[in-house]
Design a protein around this motif. Structure first.
Motif, PDB file in Angstrom:
ATOM      1  N   ASP A 138      -3.227   5.011  -1.335  1.00  0.00           N
ATOM      2  CA  ASP A 138      -4.245   4.185  -0.773  1.00  0.00           C
ATOM      3  C   ASP A 138      -4.656   4.574   0.545  1.00  0.00           C
ATOM      4  N   LEU A 163      -3.289   2.797  -7.367  1.00  0.00           N
ATOM      5  CA  LEU A 163      -4.013   2.371  -6.359  1.00  0.00           C
ATOM      6  C   LEU A 163      -4.195   0.778  -6.162  1.00  0.00           C
ATOM      7  N   ASP A 164      -3.750   0.198  -5.186  1.00  0.00           N
ATOM      8  CA  ASP A 164      -3.835  -1.351  -4.702  1.00  0.00           C
ATOM      9  C   ASP A 164      -4.861  -1.731  -4.455  1.00  0.00           C
ATOM     10  N   ILE A 165      -5.979  -0.709  -3.949  1.00  0.00           N
ATOM     11  CA  ILE A 165      -7.284  -1.018  -3.451  1.00  0.00           C
ATOM     12  C   ILE A 165      -8.407  -0.477  -3.926  1.00  0.00           C
ATOM     13  N   ALA A 166      -8.205  -0.190  -5.452  1.00  0.00           N
ATOM     14  CA  ALA A 166      -9.031   0.374  -6.429  1.00  0.00           C
ATOM     15  C   ALA A 166     -10.494  -0.474  -6.423  1.00  0.00           C
ATOM     16  N   GLY A 167     -10.217  -1.552  -6.654  1.00  0.00           N
ATOM     17  CA  GLY A 167     -11.574  -2.703  -6.696  1.00  0.00           C
ATOM     18  C   GLY A 167     -12.383  -2.436  -5.475  1.00  0.00           C
ATOM     19  N   TYR A 168     -11.914  -2.476  -4.245  1.00  0.00           N
ATOM     20  CA  TYR A 168     -12.692  -2.533  -3.085  1.00  0.00           C
ATOM     21  C   TYR A 168     -13.037  -1.386  -2.959  1.00  0.00           C
ATOM     22  N   SER A 169     -12.587  -0.006  -3.228  1.00  0.00           N
ATOM     23  CA  SER A 169     -13.080   1.166  -3.292  1.00  0.00           C
ATOM     24  C   SER A 169     -14.411   1.275  -4.046  1.00  0.00           C
ATOM     25  N   ILE A 179      -8.511   5.300   1.654  1.00  0.00           N
ATOM     26  CA  ILE A 179      -8.937   4.673   2.790  1.00  0.00           C
ATOM     27  C   ILE A 179      -9.729   5.691   3.960  1.00  0.00           C
ATOM     28  N   MET A 213       0.752  -1.304  -0.082  1.00  0.00           N
ATOM     29  CA  MET A 213      -0.050  -0.043   0.052  1.00  0.00           C
ATOM     30  C   MET A 213       0.859   1.364  -0.084  1.00  0.00           C
ATOM     31  N   SER A 248     -10.830  12.491  -2.640  1.00  0.00           N
ATOM     32  CA  SER A 248     -11.543  11.285  -3.406  1.00  0.00           C
ATOM     33  C   SER A 248     -11.778  11.625  -4.596  1.00  0.00           C
TER      34      SER A 248
END
Length: 416
Positions: free
Chosen positions: A5, A336-342, A9, A1, A322
């Protein structure tokens, strides 16, 4: 991250906290709405206290005649209320219009105070203090110059405040008179139903807490005297005086049966000017009351201090981050490593946002229709984004005014 990221979050957490709080308020507001359906107000009182209705007005020639006529037609004994119009340093034809109304109603308690650039022109708070000095009422009722209250509005406000000595003020509901004019007024109408009066109802239901709006409310004269009048430095004098009332140990109740209709901005230029003033004024109130957030002296109003801090500092920064990350992501400038979850969390937030608004507007007859359904669907991507710009500008102007110690002046909302 990476740092982007963590920023994402942070943004998602703050946005979700804000949405959750607003959903809770809407649920509470809906419960209170159901209770109001059972309210039966008396058509008259055994004794009518004398009431002073004050209307601060600056260059309101376009709307002032309709406002005064509606006040003259209120269902309240004529000899038990006075109308005080503070025609504050106006350069239009307001004075002539008001003089003509006085001539046509010689037997009514209609007082017109005309100020100049020396005694007046220093904002709504100053105008209210001038009117207060001439008033005689045991209770004070405030209306903006573009308002046309329903005939029963005054008696509902007075009846409610007489029932409980711990009520320092009672606020009514205001509706958008020109809601069908264009897309902007449709947005404002939905905002008013959801984020203003429904949230007021929710805060009263859950916390016995309300904030005075700038219009359609009654307040005890003795409390204004004890406070020393309105804060002349406050642009949003209504919010500021609400905090002082709660610190004095009084409550502010919401009575939705007392309804007034007001005109909303019809152009983005006017809307930006009005909402920028609100944002700057609310930030002033937050700064003034921040010290009470961790003390018992703040009472239940600590929730409002927390809420304003959340909205004007944390939520605003979360929205900016955002949107910035979204744009940079589209341009492939960042990874972004967490783009899918976001995306999943964002879709959930959008659905909750829309659903809460649908619940809120369902409380008003005729508002839950296909046209408003479409307006709500695009509201998140348009109107709400404009709010972020307004809030940021409000914060910037507050800082600038504080540094340069600028004097408070009238921020005129153009009428149509």
């Amino acid at each position: 991250m990476n740092i982007f990221d963590f920023l994402l979050i942070y943004s998602l957490v703050i946005i979700w906290i804000t949405i959750f709080l607003n959903v809770v308020l809407v649920i509470g507001g809906y419960i209170y709405y159901l209770k109001t359906l059972k309210i039966k107000m008396k058509s008259d009182l055994k004794e009518y206290p004398f009431v002073s209705i004050m209307v601060p007005a600056h260059n309101e020639g376009v709307v002032i005649e309709k406002t005064v006529k509606s006040l003259l037609e209120l269902e309240y004994p004529e000899d038990k209320y006075e109308i005080i119009i503070i025609n504050d340093n106006s350069s239009d034809n307001s004075s002539e219009i008001l003089s003509e109304i006085q001539k046509k109603n010689p037997n009514r308690n209609l007082v017109v105070i005309n100020t100049d650039n020396i005694t007046g022109g220093k904002g709504k708070s100053n105008a209210l203090n001038i009117g207060f000095g001439k008033s005689k009422g045991e209770f004070l009722v405030i209306y903006d110059a573009d308002n046309t209250p329903e005939k029963t509005a005054l008696i509902y406000l007075v009846q409610t405040i007489l029932k409980d000595k711990k009520l320092g003020a009672v606020i009514g509901k205001f509706r958008c008179r020109n809601r069908k004019k264009n897309l902007l007024t449709k947005f404002i109408n939905i905002e008013t139903l959801t984020f203003q009066w429904m949230a007021q109802a929710g805060r009263w239901q859950l916390l016995n807490l309300c904030t005075i709006p700038g219009t359609n409310f009654v307040i005890r004269r003795s409390l204004i005297e004890e406070m020393g009048g309105w804060d002349s430095k406050a642009i949003t004098e209504d919010t500021e005086i609400s905090f002082r009332l709660y610190r004095m140990g009084y409550k502010i109740k919401f009575m939705p049966l007392a309804v007034t209709w007001e005109q909303e901005p019809q152009t983005l230029k006017v809307w930006f000017k009005q909402r920028g003033r609100w944002a700057k004024g609310n930030i002033y109130v937050v700064a003034k009351n921040l010290k009470y957030i961790f003390t018992k002296e703040g009472g239940v109003s600590r929730f409002d201090v927390f809420y304003y801090v959340l909205i004007y500092f944390f939520f605003l920064s979360a929205v900016i981050f955002s949107d910035m990350l979204f744009i940079l992501g589209l341009a492939q400038a960042i990874q972004l490593d967490i783009a899918g979850y976001s995306i999943i969390l964002w879709l959930m937030a959008y659905n909750v946002f829309c659903l809460s608004i649908f619940v809120a507007i369902s409380t008003e007859k005729g508002e839950l229709n296909f046209g408003n359904f479409l307006v709500v669907l695009i509201m998140y991507f348009t109107y709400c984004k404009l709010w972020g710009i307004v809030a940021a500008l409000g914060f910037y102007n507050f800082v600038k005014d504080t540094i340069f110690k600028r004097e408070v002046k009238w921020y005129k909302t153009e009428r149509f």
